[in-house]
Design an enzyme around this catalytic site. Structure first.
Site, PDB file in Angstrom:
ATOM      1  CE1 TYR A   1      -3.822  -1.730  -0.292  1.00  0.00           C
ATOM      2  CE2 TYR A   1      -3.314  -2.965   1.402  1.00  0.00           C
ATOM      3  CZ  TYR A   1      -4.302  -2.710   0.056  1.00  0.00           C
ATOM      4  OH  TYR A   1      -5.419  -3.008   0.129  1.00  0.00           O
TER       5      TYR A   1
ATOM      6  NE  ARG B   1      -2.806  -0.639  -4.459  1.00  0.00           N
ATOM      7  CZ  ARG B   1      -4.511  -1.179  -4.133  1.00  0.00           C
ATOM      8  NH1 ARG B   1      -4.269  -1.916  -3.712  1.00  0.00           N
ATOM      9  NH2 ARG B   1      -5.889   0.280  -4.562  1.00  0.00           N
TER      10      ARG B   1
ATOM     11  CG  HIS C   1     -14.199  -0.815  -1.373  1.00  0.00           C
ATOM     12  ND1 HIS C   1     -14.641  -1.716  -2.775  1.00  0.00           N
ATOM     13  CD2 HIS C   1     -15.603  -1.103  -0.488  1.00  0.00           C
ATOM     14  CE1 HIS C   1     -15.537  -2.293  -2.538  1.00  0.00           C
ATOM     15  NE2 HIS C   1     -16.072  -2.486  -1.914  1.00  0.00           N
TER      16      HIS C   1
ATOM     17  CB  THR D   1     -16.946  -0.662 -10.912  1.00  0.00           C
ATOM     18  OG1 THR D   1     -17.133  -2.520 -10.316  1.00  0.00           O
ATOM     19  CG2 THR D   1     -18.786  -0.769 -11.504  1.00  0.00           C
TER      20      THR D   1
ATOM     21  CD  GLU E   1     -14.858  -6.293 -19.677  1.00  0.00           C
ATOM     22  OE1 GLU E   1     -13.792  -6.482 -20.436  1.00  0.00           O
ATOM     23  OE2 GLU E   1     -13.791  -6.068 -18.381  1.00  0.00           O
TER      24      GLU E   1
HETATM   25  C1  BJW Z   1     -12.698   0.985 -17.596  1.00  0.00           C
HETATM   26  C2  BJW Z   1     -11.422   1.534 -18.121  1.00  0.00           C
HETATM   27  C3  BJW Z   1     -12.234   2.060 -18.458  1.00  0.00           C
HETATM   28  C4  BJW Z   1     -10.843  -0.493 -17.538  1.00  0.00           C
HETATM   29  N1  BJW Z   1     -12.594   3.247 -19.352  1.00  0.00           N
HETATM   30  N2  BJW Z   1     -14.339   1.363 -17.794  1.00  0.00           N
HETATM   31  C5  BJW Z   1     -19.924 -14.383  -2.214  1.00  0.00           C
HETATM   32  C6  BJW Z   1     -21.734 -13.665  -2.927  1.00  0.00           C
HETATM   33  C7  BJW Z   1     -21.631 -12.628  -2.400  1.00  0.00           C
HETATM   34  C8  BJW Z   1     -21.178 -11.865  -1.776  1.00  0.00           C
HETATM   35  C9  BJW Z   1     -19.647 -13.103  -1.059  1.00  0.00           C
HETATM   36  C10 BJW Z   1     -19.675 -14.177  -1.156  1.00  0.00           C
HETATM   37  N3  BJW Z   1     -18.318 -14.520  -1.035  1.00  0.00           N
HETATM   38  C11 BJW Z   1     -17.657 -13.746  -0.507  1.00  0.00           C
HETATM   39  C12 BJW Z   1     -18.922 -12.482  -0.711  1.00  0.00           C
HETATM   40  C13 BJW Z   1     -17.950 -10.605  -0.134  1.00  0.00           C
HETATM   41  C14 BJW Z   1     -16.977 -10.247  -0.345  1.00  0.00           C
HETATM   42  C15 BJW Z   1     -17.352 -10.130  -2.197  1.00  0.00           C
HETATM   43  O1  BJW Z   1     -17.730  -9.599  -2.917  1.00  0.00           O
HETATM   44  N4  BJW Z   1     -16.531 -11.391  -2.476  1.00  0.00           N
HETATM   45  C16 BJW Z   1     -16.434 -11.376  -4.391  1.00  0.00           C
HETATM   46  C17 BJW Z   1     -15.438 -11.932  -4.997  1.00  0.00           C
HETATM   47  C18 BJW Z   1     -17.624 -12.558  -4.560  1.00  0.00           C
HETATM   48  N5  BJW Z   1     -17.532  -8.916  -0.310  1.00  0.00           N
HETATM   49  C19 BJW Z   1     -16.795  -8.520   0.592  1.00  0.00           C
HETATM   50  O2  BJW Z   1     -16.214  -8.953   1.907  1.00  0.00           O
HETATM   51  C20 BJW Z   1     -17.357  -6.776   1.136  1.00  0.00           C
HETATM   52  N6  BJW Z   1     -17.613  -7.409   2.412  1.00  0.00           N
HETATM   53  C21 BJW Z   1     -18.714  -8.195   3.120  1.00  0.00           C
HETATM   54  O3  BJW Z   1     -19.241  -8.286   2.296  1.00  0.00           O
HETATM   55  O4  BJW Z   1     -19.409  -7.242   3.825  1.00  0.00           O
HETATM   56  C22 BJW Z   1     -19.764  -8.161   4.664  1.00  0.00           C
HETATM   57  C23 BJW Z   1     -21.517  -7.938   4.130  1.00  0.00           C
HETATM   58  C24 BJW Z   1     -22.863  -8.471   4.602  1.00  0.00           C
HETATM   59  C25 BJW Z   1     -24.339  -8.132   4.307  1.00  0.00           C
HETATM   60  C26 BJW Z   1     -24.263  -6.037   3.938  1.00  0.00           C
HETATM   61  C27 BJW Z   1     -23.350  -6.159   3.235  1.00  0.00           C
HETATM   62  C28 BJW Z   1     -21.727  -6.530   3.809  1.00  0.00           C
HETATM   63  C29 BJW Z   1     -15.717  -6.244   1.842  1.00  0.00           C
HETATM   64  C30 BJW Z   1     -15.633  -5.629   0.360  1.00  0.00           C
HETATM   65  C31 BJW Z   1     -14.048  -5.082   0.352  1.00  0.00           C
HETATM   66  C32 BJW Z   1     -13.453  -4.496  -1.641  1.00  0.00           C
HETATM   67  N7  BJW Z   1     -12.216  -4.614  -1.329  1.00  0.00           N
HETATM   68  C33 BJW Z   1     -11.303  -4.970  -2.571  1.00  0.00           C
HETATM   69  C34 BJW Z   1     -10.015  -4.434  -1.967  1.00  0.00           C
HETATM   70  C35 BJW Z   1      -9.711  -2.586  -1.719  1.00  0.00           C
HETATM   71  C36 BJW Z   1      -8.129  -2.867  -1.466  1.00  0.00           C
HETATM   72  C37 BJW Z   1      -7.652  -2.557  -2.205  1.00  0.00           C
HETATM   73  O5  BJW Z   1      -6.764  -1.252  -3.087  1.00  0.00           O
HETATM   74  O6  BJW Z   1      -5.917  -3.170  -2.397  1.00  0.00           O
HETATM   75  O7  BJW Z   1     -11.755  -3.035  -3.061  1.00  0.00           O
HETATM   76  S1  BJW Z   1     -12.026  -5.672  -3.741  1.00  0.00           S
HETATM   77  C38 BJW Z   1     -11.720  -5.076  -5.062  1.00  0.00           C
HETATM   78  O8  BJW Z   1     -11.947  -4.854  -5.852  1.00  0.00           O
HETATM   79  C39 BJW Z   1     -11.033  -3.207  -4.970  1.00  0.00           C
HETATM   80  C40 BJW Z   1     -11.958  -2.772  -5.932  1.00  0.00           C
HETATM   81  O9  BJW Z   1     -12.590  -1.452  -5.181  1.00  0.00           O
HETATM   82  C41 BJW Z   1     -13.370  -3.964  -5.275  1.00  0.00           C
HETATM   83  C42 BJW Z   1     -14.419  -4.221  -7.561  1.00  0.00           C
HETATM   84  O10 BJW Z   1     -13.202  -3.732  -8.295  1.00  0.00           O
HETATM   85  P1  BJW Z   1     -14.012  -2.719  -9.556  1.00  0.00           P
HETATM   86  O11 BJW Z   1     -13.453  -1.691  -9.186  1.00  0.00           O
HETATM   87  O12 BJW Z   1     -14.901  -3.187 -10.429  1.00  0.00           O
HETATM   88  O13 BJW Z   1     -12.343  -3.227 -10.188  1.00  0.00           O
HETATM   89  P2  BJW Z   1     -11.869  -4.386 -11.575  1.00  0.00           P
HETATM   90  O14 BJW Z   1     -10.907  -4.561 -11.560  1.00  0.00           O
HETATM   91  O15 BJW Z   1     -12.341  -6.010 -11.273  1.00  0.00           O
HETATM   92  O16 BJW Z   1     -12.951  -4.614 -12.439  1.00  0.00           O
HETATM   93  C43 BJW Z   1     -12.794  -3.065 -13.545  1.00  0.00           C
HETATM   94  C44 BJW Z   1     -13.913  -2.793 -14.491  1.00  0.00           C
HETATM   95  O17 BJW Z   1     -13.554  -1.312 -14.874  1.00  0.00           O
HETATM   96  C45 BJW Z   1     -13.171  -3.586 -16.459  1.00  0.00           C
HETATM   97  O18 BJW Z   1     -15.150  -3.927 -16.322  1.00  0.00           O
HETATM   98  C46 BJW Z   1     -13.108  -3.118 -16.611  1.00  0.00           C
HETATM   99  O19 BJW Z   1     -13.694  -3.915 -18.291  1.00  0.00           O
HETATM  100  C47 BJW Z   1     -13.077  -1.385 -16.826  1.00  0.00           C
HETATM  101  N8  BJW Z   1     -12.382  -1.134 -17.065  1.00  0.00           N
HETATM  102  N9  BJW Z   1     -10.565   0.500 -17.962  1.00  0.00           N
HETATM  103  C48 BJW Z   1     -14.578   2.657 -18.645  1.00  0.00           C
HETATM  104  N10 BJW Z   1     -10.794   3.240 -19.150  1.00  0.00           N
END
Ligand code: BJW
Length: 232
Positions: free
Chosen positions: A53, A56, A106, A173, A200
């Site tokens: 971090y 970053r 986040h 996202t 996409e």
């Molecule tokens: C462009 C572009 C351009 C490129 N123009 N577009 C099963 C089912 C449901 C949930 C879960 C499950 N198992 C576990 C869970 C929960 C879990 C989860 O979701 N896991 C999944 C893997 C399934 N979630 C959690 O644990 C969360 N907490 C939680 O659920 O608490 C309990 C709760 C219960 C009930 C209600 C509420 C809460 C916490 C999630 C924390 C996420 N943290 C991160 C890491 C941060 C650390 C770091 O920064 O190093 O946050 S994960 C990472 O992914 C980061 C991001 O914010 C997050 C989302 O990613 P994002 O932004 O979508 O990026 P990408 O790379 O995935 O996508 C980029 C997009 O941009 C792509 O589509 C490209 O095409 C596009 N793009 N260039 C336009 N120029």
């Protein structure tokens, strides 16, 4: 169309030179996600996580907001109705572009969270050097980042805004991470028009009324112009 909720993800900052998470060039390609993005991994090897971090944060200091961040800041300034920009991003490019009605669900790369007193404070220097917390002086700072298994910030406020939204816009996202990935369903269920702007189709693309593909720096300014025309 009065009330708007905008959700942004890593794709909006890609053209500012910040890596997204899940593409071929993804941020975690060189790091296993379990090594850096869980509280357990931090407990196991805090120095590794701090170094990741700190690097970053240093990279973020060199990055600049792009036209998509600027267009959203312009929308924030000009939109007379309610607006909430919910970002999953931990960078500060929205606020540097001038956005005010903004929520970092986040966490923030530029903040630290004290494990001893739970206060948040701006990061000065590298956390790998274990500086003391400015509030309680304990050397127990961690990055103020929401890791897997932790509760995102502001969910009550987000839920309230989604309940009132006439328009939900998702930008850059993949729809891979919950609860953010479920916002489109909540908004749509309550009657909001749902638009996706992404390079996409996202994983939840079929839930949107309108899914537009392209770079955020092209799509977002054009979409903001469209919206502000409806207000004129
Ligand atoms: C462009 C572009 C351009 C490129 N123009 N577009 C099963 C089912 C449901 C949930 C879960 C499950 N198992 C576990 C869970 C929960 C879990 C989860 O979701 N896991 C999944 C893997 C399934 N979630 C959690 O644990 C969360 N907490 C939680 O659920 O608490 C309990 C709760 C219960 C009930 C209600 C509420 C809460 C916490 C999630 C924390 C996420 N943290 C991160 C890491 C941060 C650390 C770091 O920064 O190093 O946050 S994960 C990472 O992914 C980061 C991001 O914010 C997050 C989302 O990613 P994002 O932004 O979508 O990026 P990408 O790379 O995935 O996508 C980029 C997009 O941009 C792509 O589509 C490209 O095409 C596009 N793009 N260039 C336009 N120029």
């Amino acid at each position: 169309m009065d009330n708007i909720v905008v959700l942004t993800g890593a794709g909006i900052s890609a053209e500012s030179g910040l890596a997204t998470f899940r593409g071929p060039e993804g941020l975690w390609e060189g790091h296993r996600v379990e090594d850096v993005a869980t509280p357990e991994a931090f407990a196991r090897d805090p120095e590794l996580v701090h170094r990741f971090y700190d690097a970053r944060r240093a990279q973020l200091a060199q990055a600049q907001p792009n036209r998509a961040h600027e267009a959203l800041a312009y929308l924030d300034a000009e939109w007379d109705g309610e607006l909430l920009i919910v970002t999953q991003n931990v960078d500060d490019l929205h606020e540097r572009a001038g956005a005010r009605r903004l929520l970092h669900m986040h966490g923030e790369l530029t903040n630290a969270l004290c494990l001893n007193c739970a206060e948040r404070s701006p990061v000065a220097g590298d956390l790998a050097d274990t500086p003391p917390c400015p509030w309680c002086r304990a050397p127990e700072l961690r990055p103020d980042i929401v890791w897997f298994g932790e509760m995102p910030y502001g969910l009550d406020r987000i839920e309230e805004a989604l309940m009132r939204a006439d328009l939900f816009v998702s930008i850059g996202t993949s729809g891979a991470v919950y609860p953010a990935a479920g916002f489109v369903q909540s908004a749509r269920y309550r009657g909001a028009h749902c638009v996706e702007l992404n390079l996409e189709p996202s994983q939840g693309s079929s839930f949107f009324h309108d899914s537009r593909q392209g770079a955020a720096s092209d799509l977002v300014p054009a979409f903001v112009d469209e919206l502000l025309d409806t207000q004129a």
